[in-house]
Structure formats: C-alpha cells, structure tokens
Design a protein around this motif. Structure first.
Motif, mmCIF file in Angstrom:
data_model
loop_
_atom_site.group_PDB
_atom_site.id
_atom_site.type_symbol
_atom_site.label_atom_id
_atom_site.label_comp_id
_atom_site.label_asym_id
_atom_site.label_seq_id
_atom_site.Cartn_x
_atom_site.Cartn_y
_atom_site.Cartn_z
ATOM 1 N N GLY A 178 -4.930 31.368 51.958
ATOM 2 C CA GLY A 178 -4.116 31.137 50.757
ATOM 3 C C GLY A 178 -4.472 29.790 50.147
ATOM 4 O O GLY A 178 -4.946 28.898 50.841
ATOM 5 N N LEU B 294 -3.359 26.693 47.236
ATOM 6 C CA LEU B 294 -2.506 26.047 46.231
ATOM 7 C C LEU B 294 -3.400 25.085 45.461
ATOM 8 O O LEU B 294 -3.760 24.027 45.966
ATOM 9 C CB LEU B 294 -1.351 25.312 46.917
ATOM 10 N N VAL C 181 5.017 34.294 41.865
ATOM 11 C CA VAL C 181 4.928 34.468 43.323
ATOM 12 C C VAL C 181 4.257 35.802 43.653
ATOM 13 O O VAL C 181 3.346 35.868 44.486
ATOM 14 C CB VAL C 181 6.318 34.362 43.979
ATOM 15 N N SER D 152 2.141 37.377 41.976
ATOM 16 C CA SER D 152 0.711 37.383 41.615
ATOM 17 C C SER D 152 -0.167 36.949 42.790
ATOM 18 O O SER D 152 -1.375 37.167 42.776
ATOM 19 C CB SER D 152 0.445 36.520 40.382
ATOM 20 N N GLY D 153 0.444 36.356 43.814
ATOM 21 C CA GLY D 153 -0.310 36.046 45.035
ATOM 22 C C GLY D 153 -0.912 37.296 45.667
ATOM 23 O O GLY D 153 -1.910 37.229 46.382
ATOM 24 N N ALA E 193 7.616 38.909 48.438
ATOM 25 C CA ALA E 193 7.617 37.775 47.515
ATOM 26 C C ALA E 193 8.970 37.059 47.560
ATOM 27 O O ALA E 193 9.033 35.824 47.602
ATOM 28 C CB ALA E 193 7.290 38.235 46.099
ATOM 29 N N LEU F 60 4.495 27.612 44.012
ATOM 30 C CA LEU F 60 3.063 27.863 44.232
ATOM 31 C C LEU F 60 2.744 28.025 45.715
ATOM 32 O O LEU F 60 1.825 28.761 46.089
ATOM 33 C CB LEU F 60 2.232 26.735 43.620
ATOM 34 N N ARG G 107 3.607 31.503 46.505
ATOM 35 C CA ARG G 107 2.536 32.362 45.980
ATOM 36 C C ARG G 107 1.347 32.389 46.944
ATOM 37 O O ARG G 107 0.805 33.457 47.263
ATOM 38 C CB ARG G 107 2.095 31.839 44.616
ATOM 39 N N ALA G 108 0.966 31.197 47.417
ATOM 40 C CA ALA G 108 -0.166 31.112 48.352
ATOM 41 C C ALA G 108 0.138 31.887 49.633
ATOM 42 O O ALA G 108 -0.737 32.532 50.207
ATOM 43 C CB ALA G 108 -0.484 29.646 48.663
ATOM 44 N N CYS H 139 2.006 34.518 49.881
ATOM 45 C CA CYS H 139 1.885 35.954 49.609
ATOM 46 C C CYS H 139 0.415 36.380 49.701
ATOM 47 O O CYS H 139 0.096 37.478 50.149
ATOM 48 C CB CYS H 139 2.424 36.290 48.222
ATOM 49 N N ALA H 140 -0.472 35.484 49.265
ATOM 50 C CA ALA H 140 -1.901 35.811 49.284
ATOM 51 C C ALA H 140 -2.415 35.900 50.715
ATOM 52 O O ALA H 140 -3.179 36.810 51.049
ATOM 53 C CB ALA H 140 -2.683 34.769 48.499
#
Ligand SMILES: Nc1ncnc2c1ncn2[C@@H]1O[C@H](COP(=O)(O)OP(=O)(O)O)[C@@H](O)[C@H]1O
Ligand SMILES: [Mg+2]
Length: 235
Positions: free
Chosen positions: A72, A74, A92, A94-95, A114, A143, A146-147, A149-150
């Motif tokens: 992930g 950031l 979020v 979009s991760g 998310a 962010l 979000r990371a 989630c990735a």
C-alpha cells in the motif's frame, strides 16, 4: 531472503542518475525510516519500489512471497491533491481499484472493508464528508485508510506528517506504530527525524553518504549524530 532487497540501484530520470550505488534490505515486520535532504531521491525510490518507474541500473527484488499487490502507498501530498473534491468514503474505496480490474463498481465486501479501515484509523465519522474540507491530519488518516484497502503486508508512506501540527503528527505516528506492531512492514520517508528514530528499527539514509542499518548503528554515523543533536533524539 529479505522481503524487499535493493541491489546496486541507480535511480533517476531520462538516463540521468539521481542516486547511485544504493543497497538495502527490508525484512518482514521492519519499520524502515528513509531520510535524506530535499531532492536526494526519496520519492523517486518509493516510485521505483512500486514499479512505477524502472531503475536505471540494478534491481529491486521481492522475497518472502511479497508482490507489488501487497504494498500500500500513501503518496507525498501536493496542494492540488489536498483540494480534491470527492467524498471521503469514495477516496478510501478507491484503494481497491488496483484489484477491481475492469469491474466498474465496488463489492459489498469492499465497501464494508473500507468502512472498517476508516474506523481503524479513527476516522469513521468522516465517511460522508468532503475530503477537501478536512484538516491536514484528517486527510492523512483518510489516505492511510485508502492505502490499507489497497494492501496490508507492507506500506510505503511518503512524508506522512509533513504540514501536520504536532498533535496530529503524533497521532499519525501512533497509528503507524500500531500497524507495525500488527506485523505490517513500514517504509516511511520523513523529515521529522527525531520521532522517526524512536519508532523505526532500521534507517536508510540517502543523499551524500549512503547508509542502511539498525537505528543504533545509524546513531554512530556522522549523519546520525548530527540528526540526533538537531532533533534531540535519544542517543
Ligand atoms: N518526473 C521527474 N523527471 C525528472 N526529474 C525528476 C522527476 N521527479 C523528480 N525529479 C528530480 O529527481 C531528484 C529527486 O527527486 P525526489 O525523488 O522527488 O526527491 P526527494 O523526495 O528526496 O525530495 C530531484 O532533483 C528532482 O528534481
Ligand atoms: Mg519527496
């Protein structure tokens, strides 16, 4: 082998080197802090690790079963990005885009995940807010969610506390330390060397002299001693 290995790397753009002769290793569960002056190539190293650009020479290898999809990110924030007009929840989610392929929607499980990640970073109440209206500290939490989630095996964080007030920066460092304690490998670029030296178990210093080693070894180097004096870091 190590989880991430940099071998005789030359990094740069259009055939022009920014950084040469870089070697480093990151083991699973490490907290590696990457320090160096402005323009020394820290963000370039992050992009190379993410395979967004190839090294000019040398190689980055992944071991321990790690793949690019397990990392992930950031990114370092610019003013334009801080003004992004989207809902927190959408940012979020979009991760997950790297995993969606051509699927034009998020699954129910992804949506739930998310929300869980927002909760994990203490920002569940921000889900319905517009990102551009948040404080710098709130934006960085979003962010981070979000990371997460990735990917969750390793996180690359580029200047995650730059521009934050001391309380927001401390809260961000606590979150990152908690994730590391859960086993997430952390690679963090920062200017804020004092707190970083406390949290990290390994330091990679680039620009001028190159160094990669334990926090204790770093504090014995000239650069490490200079930083420790400036920042009042523990000796
Ligand atoms: N897209 C690019 N094209 C050409 N040169 C770049 C590009 N991005 C960064 N650079 C140059 O590479 C050097 C390292 O930049 P960067 O990795 O952003 O440094 P840092 O993150 O350590 O401040 C700088 O001299 C910068 O001007
Ligand atoms: Mg940078």
């Amino acid at each position: 082998m190590a989880q991430i290995l940099g071998e005789n790397l030359t990094l740069g753009y259009d055939g022009k080197a920014v950084l040469q002769g870089l070697n480093f290793t990151v083991e699973a569960g490490d907290y590696l802090c990457i320090v160096g002056e402005n323009g020394s190539g820290k963000t370039t190293l992050m992009k190379t690790l993410l395979r967004l650009q190839p090294p000019l020479a040398g190689a980055i290898r992944f071991g321990d079963g790690l793949t690019r999809q397990d990392i992930g990110y950031l990114p370092q924030q610019t003013e334009v990005q801080r003004d992004f007009p989207a809902l927190v929840r959408e940012i979020v989610r979009s991760g997950f885009q790297g995993r969606c392929g051509l699927r034009p929607f998020y699954t129910r499980a992804e949506k739930a995940e998310a929300e869980r990640m927002l909760q994990k970073v203490g920002a569940a109440d921000l889900a319905g807010r517009c990102y551009r209206e948040l404080s710098g500290g709130q934006q960085q939490r979003v962010l981070l969610a979000r990371a997460l989630c990735a990917a969750r095996r390793a996180l690359l964080l580029d200047e995650p506390v730059t521009g934050l007030d001391p309380d927001a920066a401390a809260a961000m460092y606590d979150l990152i330390a908690d994730l590391n304690a859960e086993g997430v490998t952390i690679l963090m670029v920062t200017h804020d060397v004092g707190p970083a030296l406390q949290a990290a178990n390994r330091i990679l210093h680039i620009g001028g002299s190159l160094f990669c080693g334990s926090r204790e070894e770093y504090l014995q180097t000239g650069a490490g001693r200079r930083f420790a004096r400036q920042e009042g870091a523990p000796a």
